[in-house]
Design a protein around this motif. Structure first.
Motif, short mmCIF file in Angstrom:
data_model
loop_
_atom_site.label_atom_id
_atom_site.label_comp_id
_atom_site.label_asym_id
_atom_site.label_seq_id
_atom_site.Cartn_x
_atom_site.Cartn_y
_atom_site.Cartn_z
N LYS A 3 0.07 6.26 -10.62
CA LYS A 3 -0.29 5.67 -9.57
C LYS A 3 -0.65 6.45 -8.27
N PRO A 4 -1.82 5.72 -7.61
CA PRO A 4 -2.50 6.33 -6.46
C PRO A 4 -1.48 6.30 -5.32
N GLU A 5 -1.13 7.31 -4.68
CA GLU A 5 -0.40 7.40 -3.54
C GLU A 5 -1.21 8.01 -2.42
N GLN A 61 -2.10 -1.86 -0.10
CA GLN A 61 -1.38 -0.73 -0.61
C GLN A 61 0.08 -0.87 -0.82
N GLU A 62 0.84 -1.57 -0.22
CA GLU A 62 2.42 -1.88 -0.25
C GLU A 62 2.51 -2.88 -1.44
N MET A 66 -4.06 -1.71 -3.65
CA MET A 66 -4.96 -0.86 -3.05
C MET A 66 -4.65 0.53 -2.41
N LEU A 67 -5.77 1.51 -2.22
CA LEU A 67 -5.13 2.97 -1.39
C LEU A 67 -6.39 3.01 -0.56
N TYR A 85 -9.47 2.82 -2.56
CA TYR A 85 -9.27 2.35 -4.12
C TYR A 85 -8.98 0.95 -4.11
N HIS A 86 -9.33 0.03 -5.05
CA HIS A 86 -8.79 -1.38 -5.19
C HIS A 86 -8.75 -1.78 -6.46
N ASP A 87 -8.10 -2.90 -6.53
CA ASP A 87 -7.90 -3.41 -8.09
C ASP A 87 -7.35 -2.46 -9.03
N ILE A 88 -6.32 -1.49 -8.43
CA ILE A 88 -5.93 -0.42 -9.13
C ILE A 88 -4.91 -1.11 -10.42
N VAL A 89 -5.25 -0.88 -11.69
CA VAL A 89 -4.52 -1.47 -12.95
C VAL A 89 -4.00 -0.26 -13.79
#
Length: 199
Positions: A3-5, A61-62, A66-67, A85-89
């Motif tokens: 998961k992107p942090e 992001q929450e 998104m990040l 970053y968006h639409d993170i799956v």
């Protein structure tokens, strides 16, 4: 894919900082460079809308999809734009890069290549993404050319896909880059940033 942090990504020339509420004043100043909110094919916040723009990004992001980052010129410390970053799956090891804009003074410079190199390196090499995607307005020809210069492949067009700020409905042009294509693209982007420039 991990998961992107929130993380700081930095090269010699640009720094990507986790977007925060205290970036609002500097981000609004960056958008005034070219009055970018007047472009109908972008989502740059208009004067007075930047705090809401940041809040929406942080809400994404929450929720984990998104990040967002502030783009900072490393030499001066000035905020010059934003990206995310968006639409993170994570389940399919995919994310997209978008919501990208830079003050007019920084367009057609090293900045986009520098930022995308940082973001793609982190996505493929640190997070383990198998595919990075982009999307843009069918009339945003500058964005399409910039994405194609990165080495991404055009996947197709989603017709009648999303509302523009003026209420019209856009077609969305989709692009992607797979993990197996990344080493060659990375080498090319590094070359682009180091090759001698014509006067």
């Amino acid at each position: 894919m991990r998961k992107p942090e929130p993380v700081v990504l930095q090269s010699e020339r640009v720094r990507l900082e986790p977007l925060a509420a205290d970036h609002a004043i500097a981000l609004e100043a960056a958008a005034r460079d070219g009055e970018l909110w007047n472009l109908r094919v972008t989502s740059v916040p208009a004067p007075g809308e930047t705090a809401g723009y940041i809040a929406a990004a942080l809400a994404g992001q929450e929720k984990g999809h998104m990040l967002p980052f502030a783009v900072v010129d490393a030499a001066s410390g000035r905020v010059i734009g934003s990206t995310r970053y968006h639409d993170i799956v994570p389940a399919v090891e995919r994310l997209e890069i978008g919501y990208t804009w830079y003050g007019k003074s920084w367009q057609r410079s090293h900045v986009n290549t520098s930022c995308k190199l940082l973001l793609m390196t982190h996505a493929f090499e640190a997070l383990g993404a198998q595919l990075v995607g982009w999307r843009t307005d069918n009339y945003n020809f500058a964005s399409q050319k910039a994405i194609e210069r990165l080495g991404a492949r055009k996947d197709g067009v989603l017709r009648h896909h999303a509302l523009r700020r003026d209420g019209t409905v856009r077609d969305t042009v989709m692009y992607s880059l797979a993990a197996g294509e990344w080493p060659e693209v990375k080498a090319h982007l590094q070359y682009q940033l180091t090759r001698p420039r014509e006067a």
